[in-house]
Design a protein around this motif. Sequence first.
Motif, PDB file in Angstrom:
ATOM      1  N   GLY A 139       0.816  -1.200   0.000  1.00 44.41           N
ATOM      2  CA  GLY A 139       0.000   0.000   0.000  1.00 44.41           C
ATOM      3  C   GLY A 139       0.856   1.258   0.000  1.00 44.41           C
ATOM      4  O   GLY A 139       2.092   1.209   0.048  1.00 44.41           O
ATOM      5  N   THR A 140       0.203   2.423  -0.052  1.00 43.32           N
ATOM      6  CA  THR A 140       0.888   3.709   0.018  1.00 43.32           C
ATOM      7  C   THR A 140       0.038   4.666   0.847  1.00 43.32           C
ATOM      8  O   THR A 140      -1.083   4.335   1.250  1.00 43.32           O
ATOM      9  CB  THR A 140       1.117   4.321  -1.382  1.00 43.32           C
ATOM     10  N   GLY A 141       0.572   5.885   1.069  1.00 41.01           N
ATOM     11  CA  GLY A 141      -0.165   6.884   1.818  1.00 41.01           C
ATOM     12  C   GLY A 141      -0.601   6.354   3.168  1.00 41.01           C
ATOM     13  O   GLY A 141       0.158   5.658   3.853  1.00 41.01           O
ATOM     14  N   ASN A 142      -1.857   6.661   3.563  1.00 35.43           N
ATOM     15  CA  ASN A 142      -2.329   6.195   4.871  1.00 35.43           C
ATOM     16  C   ASN A 142      -2.823   4.751   4.843  1.00 35.43           C
ATOM     17  O   ASN A 142      -3.401   4.271   5.826  1.00 35.43           O
ATOM     18  CB  ASN A 142      -3.405   7.122   5.432  1.00 35.43           C
ATOM     19  N   CYS A 143      -2.578   4.052   3.730  1.00 39.69           N
ATOM     20  CA  CYS A 143      -2.799   2.603   3.668  1.00 39.69           C
ATOM     21  C   CYS A 143      -1.477   1.843   3.695  1.00 39.69           C
ATOM     22  O   CYS A 143      -1.443   0.633   3.442  1.00 39.69           O
ATOM     23  CB  CYS A 143      -3.581   2.221   2.412  1.00 39.69           C
ATOM     24  N   SER A 144      -0.373   2.533   4.006  1.00 38.51           N
ATOM     25  CA  SER A 144       0.943   1.887   4.035  1.00 38.51           C
ATOM     26  C   SER A 144       1.079   0.981   5.252  1.00 38.51           C
ATOM     27  O   SER A 144       0.681   1.345   6.367  1.00 38.51           O
ATOM     28  CB  SER A 144       2.044   2.946   4.098  1.00 38.51           C
ATOM     29  N   ARG A 145       1.662  -0.184   5.045  1.00 36.98           N
ATOM     30  CA  ARG A 145       1.968  -1.086   6.144  1.00 36.98           C
ATOM     31  C   ARG A 145       3.133  -1.971   5.739  1.00 36.98           C
ATOM     32  O   ARG A 145       3.488  -2.072   4.559  1.00 36.98           O
ATOM     33  CB  ARG A 145       0.779  -1.936   6.549  1.00 36.98           C
ATOM     34  N   LEU A 167       2.751  -4.800  10.359  1.00 30.33           N
ATOM     35  CA  LEU A 167       2.963  -3.649  11.226  1.00 30.33           C
ATOM     36  C   LEU A 167       2.405  -2.416  10.543  1.00 30.33           C
ATOM     37  O   LEU A 167       2.750  -2.116   9.396  1.00 30.33           O
ATOM     38  CB  LEU A 167       4.447  -3.477  11.518  1.00 30.33           C
ATOM     39  N   THR A 168       1.523  -1.713  11.253  1.00 31.32           N
ATOM     40  CA  THR A 168       0.816  -0.563  10.706  1.00 31.32           C
ATOM     41  C   THR A 168       1.148   0.667  11.534  1.00 31.32           C
ATOM     42  O   THR A 168       0.831   0.710  12.734  1.00 31.32           O
ATOM     43  CB  THR A 168      -0.701  -0.802  10.724  1.00 31.32           C
ATOM     44  N   PRO A 169       1.794   1.687  10.942  1.00 29.98           N
ATOM     45  CA  PRO A 169       2.100   2.899  11.716  1.00 29.98           C
ATOM     46  C   PRO A 169       0.839   3.586  12.227  1.00 29.98           C
ATOM     47  O   PRO A 169      -0.235   3.494  11.607  1.00 29.98           O
ATOM     48  CB  PRO A 169       2.835   3.781  10.692  1.00 29.98           C
ATOM     49  N   GLY A 170       0.954   4.275  13.348  1.00 30.43           N
ATOM     50  CA  GLY A 170      -0.172   4.961  13.939  1.00 30.43           C
ATOM     51  C   GLY A 170      -0.884   5.875  12.953  1.00 30.43           C
ATOM     52  O   GLY A 170      -0.258   6.639  12.224  1.00 30.43           O
ATOM     53  N   GLY A 171      -2.216   5.784  12.924  1.00 32.26           N
ATOM     54  CA  GLY A 171      -3.026   6.591  12.036  1.00 32.26           C
ATOM     55  C   GLY A 171      -3.316   5.956  10.696  1.00 32.26           C
ATOM     56  O   GLY A 171      -4.156   6.465   9.941  1.00 32.26           O
ATOM     57  N   ASN A 172      -2.667   4.840  10.380  1.00 34.48           N
ATOM     58  CA  ASN A 172      -2.858   4.188   9.084  1.00 34.48           C
ATOM     59  C   ASN A 172      -3.888   3.064   9.171  1.00 34.48           C
ATOM     60  O   ASN A 172      -4.201   2.564  10.246  1.00 34.48           O
ATOM     61  CB  ASN A 172      -1.529   3.621   8.563  1.00 34.48           C
ATOM     62  N   TRP A 173      -4.399   2.700   7.992  1.00 38.02           N
ATOM     63  CA  TRP A 173      -5.308   1.566   7.841  1.00 38.02           C
ATOM     64  C   TRP A 173      -4.567   0.448   7.111  1.00 38.02           C
ATOM     65  O   TRP A 173      -3.875   0.693   6.113  1.00 38.02           O
ATOM     66  CB  TRP A 173      -6.535   1.951   7.004  1.00 38.02           C
ATOM     67  N   SER A 174      -4.727  -0.780   7.603  1.00 32.56           N
ATOM     68  CA  SER A 174      -4.228  -1.938   6.862  1.00 32.56           C
ATOM     69  C   SER A 174      -5.356  -2.948   6.723  1.00 32.56           C
ATOM     70  O   SER A 174      -6.491  -2.687   7.123  1.00 32.56           O
ATOM     71  CB  SER A 174      -2.995  -2.535   7.534  1.00 32.56           C
ATOM     72  N   SER A 175      -5.040  -4.099   6.116  1.00 38.23           N
ATOM     73  CA  SER A 175      -6.100  -5.024   5.683  1.00 38.23           C
ATOM     74  C   SER A 175      -7.142  -4.230   4.901  1.00 38.23           C
ATOM     75  O   SER A 175      -8.358  -4.392   5.090  1.00 38.23           O
ATOM     76  CB  SER A 175      -6.748  -5.740   6.873  1.00 38.23           C
ATOM     77  N   TYR A 176      -6.633  -3.372   4.032  1.00 34.70           N
ATOM     78  CA  TYR A 176      -7.525  -2.507   3.274  1.00 34.70           C
ATOM     79  C   TYR A 176      -7.031  -2.426   1.850  1.00 34.70           C
ATOM     80  O   TYR A 176      -5.836  -2.284   1.645  1.00 34.70           O
ATOM     81  CB  TYR A 176      -7.576  -1.101   3.912  1.00 34.70           C
ATOM     82  N   PRO A 177      -7.918  -2.529   0.843  1.00 33.55           N
ATOM     83  CA  PRO A 177      -9.369  -2.607   0.957  1.00 33.55           C
ATOM     84  C   PRO A 177      -9.825  -3.910   1.625  1.00 33.55           C
ATOM     85  O   PRO A 177      -9.096  -4.902   1.609  1.00 33.55           O
ATOM     86  CB  PRO A 177      -9.837  -2.552  -0.504  1.00 33.55           C
ATOM     87  N   THR A 282      -5.423   4.272  -6.474  1.00 31.37           N
ATOM     88  CA  THR A 282      -4.852   5.545  -6.028  1.00 31.37           C
ATOM     89  C   THR A 282      -3.432   5.396  -5.494  1.00 31.37           C
ATOM     90  O   THR A 282      -2.735   6.398  -5.313  1.00 31.37           O
ATOM     91  CB  THR A 282      -5.714   6.185  -4.922  1.00 31.37           C
ATOM     92  N   TRP A 283      -3.006   4.190  -5.240  1.00 31.75           N
ATOM     93  CA  TRP A 283      -1.715   3.992  -4.591  1.00 31.75           C
ATOM     94  C   TRP A 283      -0.518   4.432  -5.432  1.00 31.75           C
ATOM     95  O   TRP A 283       0.439   4.995  -4.888  1.00 31.75           O
ATOM     96  CB  TRP A 283      -1.568   2.524  -4.173  1.00 31.75           C
ATOM     97  N   PRO A 284      -0.518   4.215  -6.753  1.00 36.61           N
ATOM     98  CA  PRO A 284       0.659   4.640  -7.523  1.00 36.61           C
ATOM     99  C   PRO A 284       0.923   6.149  -7.464  1.00 36.61           C
ATOM    100  O   PRO A 284       2.049   6.587  -7.726  1.00 36.61           O
ATOM    101  CB  PRO A 284       0.330   4.194  -8.954  1.00 36.61           C
ATOM    102  N   ASP A 285      -0.074   6.948  -7.125  1.00 40.70           N
ATOM    103  CA  ASP A 285       0.085   8.406  -7.088  1.00 40.70           C
ATOM    104  C   ASP A 285       0.527   8.919  -5.724  1.00 40.70           C
ATOM    105  O   ASP A 285       0.672  10.136  -5.541  1.00 40.70           O
ATOM    106  CB  ASP A 285      -1.239   9.085  -7.470  1.00 40.70           C
ATOM    107  N   ASP A 289       4.411   5.542   3.192  1.00 36.85           N
ATOM    108  CA  ASP A 289       4.627   6.251   4.446  1.00 36.85           C
ATOM    109  C   ASP A 289       6.126   6.261   4.783  1.00 36.85           C
ATOM    110  O   ASP A 289       6.778   5.210   4.829  1.00 36.85           O
ATOM    111  CB  ASP A 289       3.839   5.544   5.552  1.00 36.85           C
ATOM    112  N   ALA A 290       6.668   7.456   5.053  1.00 33.95           N
ATOM    113  CA  ALA A 290       8.107   7.611   5.294  1.00 33.95           C
ATOM    114  C   ALA A 290       8.565   6.901   6.566  1.00 33.95           C
ATOM    115  O   ALA A 290       9.770   6.704   6.768  1.00 33.95           O
ATOM    116  CB  ALA A 290       8.459   9.097   5.368  1.00 33.95           C
TER     117      ALA A 290
END
Length: 303
Positions: A139-145, A167-177, A282-285, A289-290
């Motif tokens: 994933g990317t953005g707030n779906c990064s894990r 491992l999912t950084p705080g504020g992110n969503w994983s198992s998504y979609p 939307t992930w390629p754009d 997460d840094a």
Amino acid sequence: MSNVSTEFHLRAGEAAAGPYALDIDPKRAGWGYSSLRVLDLPPGGRHSFATGDSEWIVLPLSGGCTVLTDGGDGGEFFELTGRESVFSGVTDFAYVPRDAQVQIASAAGGRFALTGARCERRLPARYGAARDVPVELRGTGNCSRQVNNFGAAGTFECDRLIAVEVLTPGGNWSSYPPHKHDECRPGEESELEEIYYFEIAPAHGTDGVGYQRVSPSGHGRGTDVLAEVRSGDAVLIPDGWHGPSIAAPGHTMYYLNVMAGPGETREWLICDHPDHGWIRGTWPDQPVDARLPLYQAPAGDAR
């Protein structure tokens, strides 16, 4: 917070049995294959168990241990360096086959996951080096894990067992979609029972929480869960669309996935929820997460 259902959400301690802080077997879960045990050992502690009709991976969550097997073929001995915690690094692990006796010992003590699956074939006991665990950024953005594919299909040979760490950084969503794997559709979807085991990184003096959603897919038992999860909790997923897994801001979420099913081929094939699968486009754009990766597999074997 209350759950849509508590049948599938096991809070820390609710499924403790004997020496295990968590003990989920097929009978407890009401299914056919997947198992998970979490074992706490004090310094100098030892624990023995029979593998029975299941294959197992001994995975250090914190601390290190030795693993001794005796299956009538001379047995094997493995020394696992382990790690400080699930948030500090990739770990080595040991695979032990069905129809064996196993002893786990820890000089300094620790917490150990036993991921299991009923199986037919008896494969040889083996050591899995931390350096060989593929670390994937998904994933990317707030779906990064981050996914540690220590027991993924195609990564490490098992008969039926599939197991990975996320491992999912705080504020992110994983198992998504949200996705599912509750039907056998060759080449498209594999039927797999799944267990999520959670640990949440503490921060600023608080333990932290996460959230897990599972919604009915029209198959199986109609699993419907909205759970506030904390360290030591588990969620059973016999069927249904699972996701998102949400990490609260400031608290990294860890979960261990254990999967197995009746399919002739050991594979992880999923179907995205039709209302949410568009997010992948939307992930390629967006950048990953840094904060990731939280860590990499070590360059050398630490044994």
